[in-house]
Write an enzyme that holds these catalytic residues in place. Structure first.
Site, short mmCIF file in Angstrom:
data_model
loop_
_atom_site.label_atom_id
_atom_site.label_comp_id
_atom_site.label_asym_id
_atom_site.label_seq_id
_atom_site.Cartn_x
_atom_site.Cartn_y
_atom_site.Cartn_z
N SER A 79 -4.18 -2.36 14.29
CA SER A 79 -4.23 -2.93 12.95
C SER A 79 -3.94 -4.42 12.89
O SER A 79 -4.24 -5.06 11.89
CB SER A 79 -3.26 -2.19 12.03
OG SER A 79 -1.96 -2.15 12.60
N ASP A 111 4.11 -5.70 5.01
CA ASP A 111 4.41 -4.34 4.55
C ASP A 111 5.45 -3.64 5.41
O ASP A 111 5.62 -2.43 5.31
CB ASP A 111 3.13 -3.51 4.50
CG ASP A 111 2.41 -3.44 5.84
OD1 ASP A 111 3.00 -3.85 6.87
OD2 ASP A 111 1.25 -3.00 5.89
N HIS A 164 3.09 -4.95 9.40
CA HIS A 164 2.10 -6.00 9.67
C HIS A 164 2.55 -7.33 9.08
O HIS A 164 3.41 -7.37 8.20
CB HIS A 164 0.75 -5.59 9.08
CG HIS A 164 0.33 -4.20 9.45
ND1 HIS A 164 0.52 -3.12 8.61
CD2 HIS A 164 -0.21 -3.71 10.59
CE1 HIS A 164 0.09 -2.01 9.21
NE2 HIS A 164 -0.35 -2.35 10.41
#
Length: 392
Positions: free
Chosen positions: A39, A340, A343
Site C-alpha cells: 500500500s 491513518d 500509511h
C-alpha cells in the site's frame, strides 16, 4: 536512534535517477516506471482485489486528487513524486489495464495489503495474510504485461529503458505475524524468506532486461501508530527510544531486515555487474522526521495519526479506522507524518521523495560494493525542482 544532519535515503539512487533525467539526443534514459510492493506504492489495485476498502472511500485522496483513488494516503505517494520528478507517465495500476497501450507507459503491480511471501508460508504457521496477493503474483502480472508489449526483443528494450521500483515490501508480512500475536523473535524468522522473495523479483526483472532497479528498505516498524497502539501497556518504559518514542525492539526487526537487504543487493550487484541496483533507505528518512518533526514542517506529535477515531497518544483504533463511522480526519494533514496510523500523509511522502532524489554524495560506509557516484547533482536538480524540493 540519533537525528542526522540531513535526510539521506539512497546509497546510489541519485546516480540512477540522475541518469534517468539526463538527456541524450533529447530522449530520457528511463521512459517509464514498473513498480512492485504494497500500500505504500499501490495507486489503485487494492480496491479491485478487495472490492473496496478504506482507500476507496473519503477522506482518502482529499488533499491532492479531491477524491479517493485507491491510494492509502490523503494524496500522492512516494512513487507519484518520483514519477513526476522524472517527467515520465504515471504507471497504470495493473488491474486497471487491459491492452498494450495501457502498459507501454509503465505499470504498477503493488497491492495494498500484499505480502512478499505466499499464502502457504503463512498457512503453515497458522496465519492468514490481509489479501491473497504476494510478490509471486505481482511477478506473474509483470510477465503477462510484458507479453502484451510485443516480441521478446521489444520487451527487453522496454525493460532496459524503464526504472524498476521493487518495494517497499515485507511490512505486511511482519504485520501479519505481530497482529497474529507472534513474538518479535518468531517474526524475525520471516526475514530471510522475505529477502529471498525480493531477490527473486529483482532477478526476474534483470532476466527480462532491466538495467536499473531500486529496492527501498523497511520503514521503522516501531514508529507505526498501529503497532504503538497494539503494544501500548505491553512494553516497559525502557523499551521505547527516548529520542523518538518508537518501540526499540520493533525497530530492531526493521534494522535486521535492512541489513540483510543490503547484503542481498550487494550479492546481486556482484552477480549482475551490468545492472545498476540501488538500496533506498526509507528507515532513515522516516526516523529523521520523527525525531525532529519541526525541522521538516510537521507538528510535535509525529506518532499520532491524522485520520482515525482512537484518540490518545496515537489516535489509532482499528475499530474506528480512517474512513469508518466515528473516524475523522485532522484539519491539516500536512502537519502530520502518519495519515491513518499505517500509511503516510502526502506531506511525509513528499519529504521522503525529495530525500530520494537528493540521494547521497557517496556510497554508504556499510555498502562497500556500491559503485561510486558520478556527477549525481547536475542531472537531478531539474527533477527535484519540478516537484518543489528545490526552491527557485
Amino acid at each position: 536512534m540519533a537525528p542526522t544532519s540531513r535526510l539521506v535515503v539512497v546509497v546510489i539512487l541519485a546516480a540512477l535517477l540522475g541518469a534517468a533525467v539526463a538527456l541524450d539526443g533529447g530522449q530520457a534514459r528511463h521512459a517509464r516506471v514498473f513498480s512492485f510492493g504494497d500500500s505504500l506504492t499501490d495507486t489503485g489495485n487494492a480496491p479491485r482485489v478487495t472490492g473496496g476498502g478504506p482507500a476507496s472511500r473519503p477522506p482518502y485522496g482529499e488533499t491532492f486528487f479531491r477524491r479517493p483513488t485507491g491510494r492509502a494516503s490523503d494524496g500522492r505517494l512516494v512513487v507519484d513524486f518520483i514519477v513526476e520528478a522524472l517527467g515520465v507517465p504515471h504507471p497504470t495500476p495493473y488491474l486497471a489495464g487491459k491492452t498494450a497501450a495501457d502498459f507501454r507507459r509503465g505499470a504498477n503491480f503493488a497491492v495494498g495489503g500484499a505480502t512478499a511471501l505466499d499464502l502457504e508460508f503463512f498457512a503453515s504457521r497458522g496465519l492468514k495474510p490481509f489479501v491473497p496477493v504476494s510478490l509471486r503474483n505481482q511477478t506473474s502480472w509483470f510477465k503477462s504485461a510484458l507479453q502484451l508489449l510485443g516480441p521478446v526483443d521489444g520487451q527487453r528494450k522496454i525493460a532496459a529503458t524503464s526504472l524498476f521500483l521493487v518495494g517497499e515490501i515485507g511490512v505486511n508480512d511482519y504485520f501479519v505475524g505481530l497482529v497474529g500475536n507472534r513474538t518479535v523473535g518468531e517474526v524475525k524468522t520471516f526475514v530471510p524468506h522475505i529477502l529471498g522473495a525480493i531477490r527473486s523479483v529483482v532477478t526476474d526483472a534483470i532476466a527480462a532486461g532491466a538495467t536499473t532497479v531500486v529496492v527501498p528498505g523497511m520503514i521503522p516498524l516501531g514508529c507505526e501508530p498501529q503497532l504503538l497502539a497494539l503494544y501500548q501497556g505491553r512494553v516497559a518504559a525502557a523499551g521505547y527510544d527516548p529520542g523518538s518514542g518508537c518501540i526499540t525492539r520493533l525497530n530492531g526487526l526493521a534494522e535486521l531486515h535492512n541489513r540483510g537487504l543490503r547484503r542481498t543487493l550487494s550479492g546481486l550487484r556482484r552477480a549482475h555487474p551490468g545492472t545498476a541496483i540501488a538500496y533506498a533507505d526509507l528507515y532513515r528518512a522516516v526516523t529523521d522526521i520523527v525525531v525532529s518533526p519541526g525541522k521538516y514542517g510537521f507538528r510535535d506529535r509525529p506518532l499520532a495519526a491524522c485520520c482515525g477515531g482512537g484518540g490518545g497518544a496515537y489516535n489509532f483504533d482499528m475499530a474506528a479506522f480512517c474512513g469508518a463511522a466515528g473516524a475523522a480526519a485532522c484539519a491539516d494533514p500536512s502537519e502530520y507524518v502518519s495519515w491513518d496510523g499505517v500509511h503516510f500523509t502526502e506531506a511525509a511522502n513528499w519529504r521522503v521523495a525529495c530525500a530520494v532524489l537528493e540521494g547521497s554524495r557517496g556510497a554508504a560506509a556499510d555498502d562497500d560494493d556500491a559503485p561510486p557516484l558520478s556527477n549525481p547533482w547536475a542531472t537531478t536538480e531539474a527533477g527535484r525542482r519540478r516537484i518543489g524540493c528545490v526552491q527557485s
